[in-house]
Motif scaffolding. Sequence first.
Motif, mmCIF file in Angstrom:
data_model
loop_
_atom_site.group_PDB
_atom_site.id
_atom_site.type_symbol
_atom_site.label_atom_id
_atom_site.label_comp_id
_atom_site.label_asym_id
_atom_site.label_seq_id
_atom_site.Cartn_x
_atom_site.Cartn_y
_atom_site.Cartn_z
ATOM 1 N N LEU A 1 0.932 -1.210 0.074
ATOM 2 C CA LEU A 1 0.070 0.020 0.091
ATOM 3 C C LEU A 1 0.825 1.355 -0.030
ATOM 4 O O LEU A 1 1.762 1.309 0.829
ATOM 5 N N PHE A 2 0.673 2.276 -1.039
ATOM 6 C CA PHE A 2 1.864 3.317 -1.323
ATOM 7 C C PHE A 2 1.021 4.401 -1.317
ATOM 8 O O PHE A 2 0.213 4.803 -1.911
ATOM 9 N N GLN A 3 1.324 5.141 -0.073
ATOM 10 C CA GLN A 3 0.616 6.685 0.140
ATOM 11 C C GLN A 3 1.678 7.617 -0.574
ATOM 12 O O GLN A 3 2.645 8.165 0.001
ATOM 13 N N ALA A 4 1.552 7.693 -1.897
ATOM 14 C CA ALA A 4 2.507 8.630 -2.599
ATOM 15 C C ALA A 4 1.953 10.120 -2.991
ATOM 16 O O ALA A 4 2.929 10.919 -3.408
ATOM 17 N N PHE A 5 0.837 10.440 -2.284
ATOM 18 C CA PHE A 5 0.529 11.758 -2.511
ATOM 19 C C PHE A 5 1.523 13.183 -1.852
ATOM 20 O O PHE A 5 1.740 13.806 -2.782
ATOM 21 N N ALA A 6 2.106 12.741 -0.857
ATOM 22 C CA ALA A 6 3.141 13.959 -0.400
ATOM 23 C C ALA A 6 4.080 13.941 -1.323
ATOM 24 O O ALA A 6 4.916 15.022 -1.484
ATOM 25 N N ALA A 7 4.435 12.917 -2.200
ATOM 26 C CA ALA A 7 5.701 13.035 -3.027
ATOM 27 C C ALA A 7 5.413 14.033 -4.274
ATOM 28 O O ALA A 7 6.380 14.359 -4.848
ATOM 29 N N ILE A 8 4.064 14.560 -4.335
ATOM 30 C CA ILE A 8 3.693 15.211 -5.409
ATOM 31 C C ILE A 8 2.900 16.485 -4.841
ATOM 32 O O ILE A 8 2.057 17.039 -5.512
ATOM 33 N N ALA A 9 3.298 16.786 -3.527
ATOM 34 C CA ALA A 9 2.638 17.894 -2.723
ATOM 35 C C ALA A 9 1.248 17.730 -2.651
ATOM 36 O O ALA A 9 0.682 18.743 -2.820
ATOM 37 N N LEU A 10 0.512 16.408 -2.521
ATOM 38 C CA LEU A 10 -0.944 16.408 -2.380
ATOM 39 C C LEU A 10 -1.031 15.742 -1.094
ATOM 40 O O LEU A 10 -0.305 15.250 -0.365
ATOM 41 N N VAL A 11 -2.375 15.839 -0.824
ATOM 42 C CA VAL A 11 -2.829 14.784 0.575
ATOM 43 C C VAL A 11 -3.681 13.692 0.090
ATOM 44 O O VAL A 11 -4.024 13.833 -0.877
ATOM 45 N N PRO A 12 -3.761 12.823 0.985
ATOM 46 C CA PRO A 12 -4.330 11.487 0.585
ATOM 47 C C PRO A 12 -6.093 11.921 0.283
ATOM 48 O O PRO A 12 -6.496 12.793 0.808
ATOM 49 N N ASP A 13 -6.593 11.108 -0.401
ATOM 50 C CA ASP A 13 -8.096 11.413 -0.844
ATOM 51 C C ASP A 13 -8.872 9.973 -0.901
ATOM 52 O O ASP A 13 -8.352 9.030 -0.840
ATOM 53 N N GLY A 14 -9.997 10.126 -1.281
ATOM 54 C CA GLY A 14 -10.610 8.928 -1.602
ATOM 55 C C GLY A 14 -11.197 8.171 -0.360
ATOM 56 O O GLY A 14 -11.445 6.954 -0.256
ATOM 57 N N GLY A 15 -10.900 8.825 0.700
ATOM 58 C CA GLY A 15 -11.126 8.250 2.078
ATOM 59 C C GLY A 15 -9.904 7.653 2.588
ATOM 60 O O GLY A 15 -10.003 6.934 3.751
ATOM 61 N N ALA A 16 -8.840 7.485 1.860
ATOM 62 C CA ALA A 16 -7.493 6.903 2.498
ATOM 63 C C ALA A 16 -7.210 7.601 3.950
ATOM 64 O O ALA A 16 -6.828 6.647 4.760
ATOM 65 N N SER A 17 -7.321 8.995 3.993
ATOM 66 C CA SER A 17 -6.972 9.154 5.509
ATOM 67 C C SER A 17 -7.689 8.701 6.473
ATOM 68 O O SER A 17 -7.279 8.511 7.511
ATOM 69 N N TRP A 18 -8.982 8.372 6.208
ATOM 70 C CA TRP A 18 -10.104 7.918 6.996
ATOM 71 C C TRP A 18 -9.717 6.406 7.560
ATOM 72 O O TRP A 18 -9.569 6.057 8.792
ATOM 73 N N HIS A 19 -9.232 5.710 6.495
ATOM 74 C CA HIS A 19 -8.950 4.274 6.950
ATOM 75 C C HIS A 19 -7.546 4.202 7.387
ATOM 76 O O HIS A 19 -7.638 3.206 8.516
ATOM 77 N N LEU A 20 -6.914 4.987 7.322
ATOM 78 C CA LEU A 20 -5.575 5.045 7.824
ATOM 79 C C LEU A 20 -5.511 5.400 9.283
ATOM 80 O O LEU A 20 -4.688 4.734 10.188
ATOM 81 N N VAL A 21 -5.980 6.628 9.562
ATOM 82 C CA VAL A 21 -5.976 7.010 10.918
ATOM 83 C C VAL A 21 -6.907 5.868 11.930
ATOM 84 O O VAL A 21 -6.316 5.868 13.058
#
Length: 269
Positions: free
Chosen positions: A139-159
Amino acid sequence: MSAVEHETVTEQFETIKFSVQGKICTIELNRPSTLNAFNQQMRRDLHSAIDMADTNPSVRVVIVKGAGPCFSAGADLKELTAAKHGIEAQIMNEYKPFLSRIIQSDKIYLAAVQGAAAGIGGALALTCDLVVMSEEACLFQAFAAIALVPDGGASWHLVNNLGYKKAFELCVEADKLSAEECIQTGLANHSVAAGDLDEYTCAWAERLAAGAPLSQKYLKRLLQQAQRAGLHDTIRQEAQYQQFCFNSEDFQEGVSAFFAKRQPVFSGK
């Protein structure tokens, strides 16, 4: 099982492979040349495929997988950087509808993850009710590498699975979680050798499809609600759903099968 239940129905979208065999539907992301990166056509096709699976009364389990060596590399950056409209509208109007459909569905969604499930691809896998990963998958959270934040509910699942500090570290470092780490933290259910992923997933889907549909539907709702509710509200909700199940023909069949020492045949009634 009748010949009709064995019949395979297929539908070919531009970016999705869709098939139904008996009680199992398979939805395969099919842009392997881009590592199944999401473009607008794939978002449209996936929404249509999920709608077809959800409205098919014979389908009880939906397998979501990716063609080729990767589940999904996330959003297609070539399309994303050329987008004329805001990303907020894209997420709310093109991603959220099919992700919400999975959450609200009465059917079981089972993700089979090989290679990387990155960005919105990871969010799709995490939205499914169950996840099987090949041993080398991540599972690769690549958002920060291109200056973005998680989306599609990923932050909810992760936290909710990792806790704030671990989730923050994973996302801010644009890091990966191995299949083993996903299992340890409750983000995935099982990992298997890469060559066994399809066989294992299909066998599990068949076992799930033989279960009691009403019980599975209410279990899905109950656990989702229990994540937000307190203990007293959960007990009350359990009692209501239990009454629905108790009144069903499937409960009578389950009891009869138990005393007759045979496998039950559930109808969803």
